[in-house]
Design a protein around this motif. Sequence first.
Motif, PDB file in Angstrom:
ATOM      1  N   ALA A 123       0.834  -1.206   0.000  1.00  0.00           N
ATOM      2  CA  ALA A 123       0.000   0.000   0.000  1.00  0.00           C
ATOM      3  C   ALA A 123       0.868   1.255   0.000  1.00  0.00           C
ATOM      4  O   ALA A 123       0.619   2.199  -0.764  1.00  0.00           O
ATOM      5  N   ASP A 124       1.897   1.279   0.858  1.00  0.00           N
ATOM      6  CA  ASP A 124       2.788   2.435   0.905  1.00  0.00           C
ATOM      7  C   ASP A 124       3.485   2.645  -0.432  1.00  0.00           C
ATOM      8  O   ASP A 124       3.556   3.770  -0.948  1.00  0.00           O
ATOM      9  N   GLY A 125       4.029   1.552  -0.979  1.00  0.00           N
ATOM     10  CA  GLY A 125       4.713   1.658  -2.258  1.00  0.00           C
ATOM     11  C   GLY A 125       3.804   2.165  -3.358  1.00  0.00           C
ATOM     12  O   GLY A 125       4.207   2.968  -4.205  1.00  0.00           O
ATOM     13  N   THR A 126       2.557   1.710  -3.339  1.00  0.00           N
ATOM     14  CA  THR A 126       1.600   2.116  -4.369  1.00  0.00           C
ATOM     15  C   THR A 126       1.223   3.580  -4.211  1.00  0.00           C
ATOM     16  O   THR A 126       1.013   4.295  -5.206  1.00  0.00           O
ATOM     17  N   LYS A 127       1.153   4.060  -2.982  1.00  0.00           N
ATOM     18  CA  LYS A 127       0.913   5.491  -2.765  1.00  0.00           C
ATOM     19  C   LYS A 127       2.048   6.325  -3.361  1.00  0.00           C
ATOM     20  O   LYS A 127       1.803   7.360  -4.003  1.00  0.00           O
ATOM     21  N   PHE A 128       3.264   5.865  -3.142  1.00  0.00           N
ATOM     22  CA  PHE A 128       4.390   6.593  -3.723  1.00  0.00           C
ATOM     23  C   PHE A 128       4.322   6.573  -5.247  1.00  0.00           C
ATOM     24  O   PHE A 128       4.531   7.595  -5.901  1.00  0.00           O
ATOM     25  N   ILE A 129       4.043   5.410  -5.807  1.00  0.00           N
ATOM     26  CA  ILE A 129       3.911   5.306  -7.259  1.00  0.00           C
ATOM     27  C   ILE A 129       2.865   6.295  -7.765  1.00  0.00           C
ATOM     28  O   ILE A 129       3.080   7.011  -8.746  1.00  0.00           O
ATOM     29  N   ALA A 130       1.723   6.331  -7.083  1.00  0.00           N
ATOM     30  CA  ALA A 130       0.625   7.215  -7.490  1.00  0.00           C
ATOM     31  C   ALA A 130       1.054   8.674  -7.494  1.00  0.00           C
ATOM     32  O   ALA A 130       0.673   9.454  -8.377  1.00  0.00           O
ATOM     33  N   ALA A 131       1.875   9.042  -6.489  1.00  0.00           N
ATOM     34  CA  ALA A 131       2.333  10.428  -6.386  1.00  0.00           C
ATOM     35  C   ALA A 131       3.458  10.738  -7.358  1.00  0.00           C
ATOM     36  O   ALA A 131       3.615  11.880  -7.809  1.00  0.00           O
ATOM     37  N   SER A 145       3.459  12.201   3.506  1.00  0.00           N
ATOM     38  CA  SER A 145       2.019  12.152   3.729  1.00  0.00           C
ATOM     39  C   SER A 145       1.358  13.176   2.825  1.00  0.00           C
ATOM     40  O   SER A 145       1.862  14.296   2.684  1.00  0.00           O
ATOM     41  N   SER A 146       0.289  12.778   2.182  1.00  0.00           N
ATOM     42  CA  SER A 146      -0.429  13.697   1.296  1.00  0.00           C
ATOM     43  C   SER A 146      -1.884  13.264   1.168  1.00  0.00           C
ATOM     44  O   SER A 146      -2.156  12.074   0.968  1.00  0.00           O
ATOM     45  N   PRO A 147      -2.822  14.200   1.263  1.00  0.00           N
ATOM     46  CA  PRO A 147      -4.228  13.833   1.076  1.00  0.00           C
ATOM     47  C   PRO A 147      -4.535  13.303  -0.316  1.00  0.00           C
ATOM     48  O   PRO A 147      -5.554  12.650  -0.527  1.00  0.00           O
ATOM     49  N   PHE A 148      -3.638  13.549  -1.265  1.00  0.00           N
ATOM     50  CA  PHE A 148      -3.863  13.051  -2.628  1.00  0.00           C
ATOM     51  C   PHE A 148      -3.730  11.529  -2.712  1.00  0.00           C
ATOM     52  O   PHE A 148      -4.157  10.936  -3.697  1.00  0.00           O
ATOM     53  N   VAL A 149      -3.121  10.893  -1.701  1.00  0.00           N
ATOM     54  CA  VAL A 149      -2.947   9.440  -1.763  1.00  0.00           C
ATOM     55  C   VAL A 149      -3.872   8.690  -0.798  1.00  0.00           C
ATOM     56  O   VAL A 149      -3.652   7.512  -0.519  1.00  0.00           O
ATOM     57  N   PHE A 150      -4.901   9.352  -0.302  1.00  0.00           N
ATOM     58  CA  PHE A 150      -5.956   8.597   0.359  1.00  0.00           C
ATOM     59  C   PHE A 150      -6.483   7.541  -0.621  1.00  0.00           C
ATOM     60  O   PHE A 150      -6.846   7.870  -1.756  1.00  0.00           O
ATOM     61  N   PRO A 151      -6.555   6.267  -0.230  1.00  0.00           N
ATOM     62  CA  PRO A 151      -7.212   5.301  -1.114  1.00  0.00           C
ATOM     63  C   PRO A 151      -8.679   5.681  -1.356  1.00  0.00           C
ATOM     64  O   PRO A 151      -9.335   6.241  -0.477  1.00  0.00           O
TER      65      PRO A 151
END
Length: 384
Positions: A98-106, A161-167
């Motif tokens: 999940a963490d890695g995917t948030k980084f990818i998304a950003a 941390s960023s609100p843009f990566v809320f699932p």
Amino acid sequence: MENFVFYNPVKILFGKGQIANIGAEIPSDAKILITYGGGSIKANGVYDQVKSALAGRNVFEFGGIEPNPHLETLMKAVELIRKEGIDFLLAVGGGSVADGTKFIAAAVNFVGDPWDIMAKGAAVTSALPLGVVLTLPATGSEMNTNAVITKWETQEKLYFSSPFVFPKFSVLDPETTFSLPPRQISNGIVDAFTHVMEQYLTYPVNAPLQDRMAESILKTLIEEGPKTLANPTDYDARANLVWSATMALNGLISVGVPQDWTTHMIGHELTALHGLDHAQTLAIVLPSTLKIRCDRKWQKLLQYADRVWDIVGGSEAQRVDAAITKTRDFFESVGVHTHLSDYGVGVETIPAVINNLEKHGMTALGENKDVNPQVVEKILALCA
């Protein structure tokens, strides 16, 4: 109680069979990238459930995300996304996926070096939408904005941390966690417990609701953790563990109260330097942090002793000591050792940890911003 703003838009699909419903949560015309770790999801049936739920959809895959996900691996996924025009991410795994995917998304639309998001606090201004199918209860990443990433080349472990990566949504099906080895469940218990402690065990600000919510999570972990270790297919016990781990770090118990996070920052450096599991570092550092900082945390330690451990007899000092001992004993009882020496790490690591904290600008940690390198040295010396 301090002023606060609380926002959490994550939709939770909790319970048996909920993976079947993920198709309705993802736009029908989306190009989807499924991200996962070492392949355990293929052995435990979760992969097949996800593929079945997304049958007929435009789906790509990216596996091999490590525990403590590596920047170098994640950037390969970023390249794939840019090449194929992928526009929705689905993390299938534990907190690291999940963490890695948030980084990818950003990182996909980030202008410049994406490592700057962690290393320099560069602002995230957009991110690809993502969902999570959780298979390991521990980090709470399925319902928050946080991610911790490791740069393997330089042995740095940092967070953003960023609100843009809320699932957009997260599936929590306790049955997907039944096949986890005991070590991972033990780690999850310690991880969730320490998340709560970092937000709860600071100093009083007249926030009784947040305090009691935090205490209820701690007591649930103490009661349900051993049950689910003893009987991994006890659905009720595992469900309570899964939901406790999510509630421990979805922002609800942190509103209006001071937070610490000293244990986590020191723990990140131990993981980066020695490859220890995240929860192992927390189990090592938390009891010693409580001991060294007990004068700053005195009133909350007494409250913790009374409400969580039912310690009411003896002097204040005896109750505080007993509560810290109970914490250490609990971690040991669920199978996570609490001293550096248990993992073959000696006090010679202390200068390296302090050097890395200084390098990352973490020289004023804790709820009072007074945990300096000298205090960190005392904490780590007690961890030996």
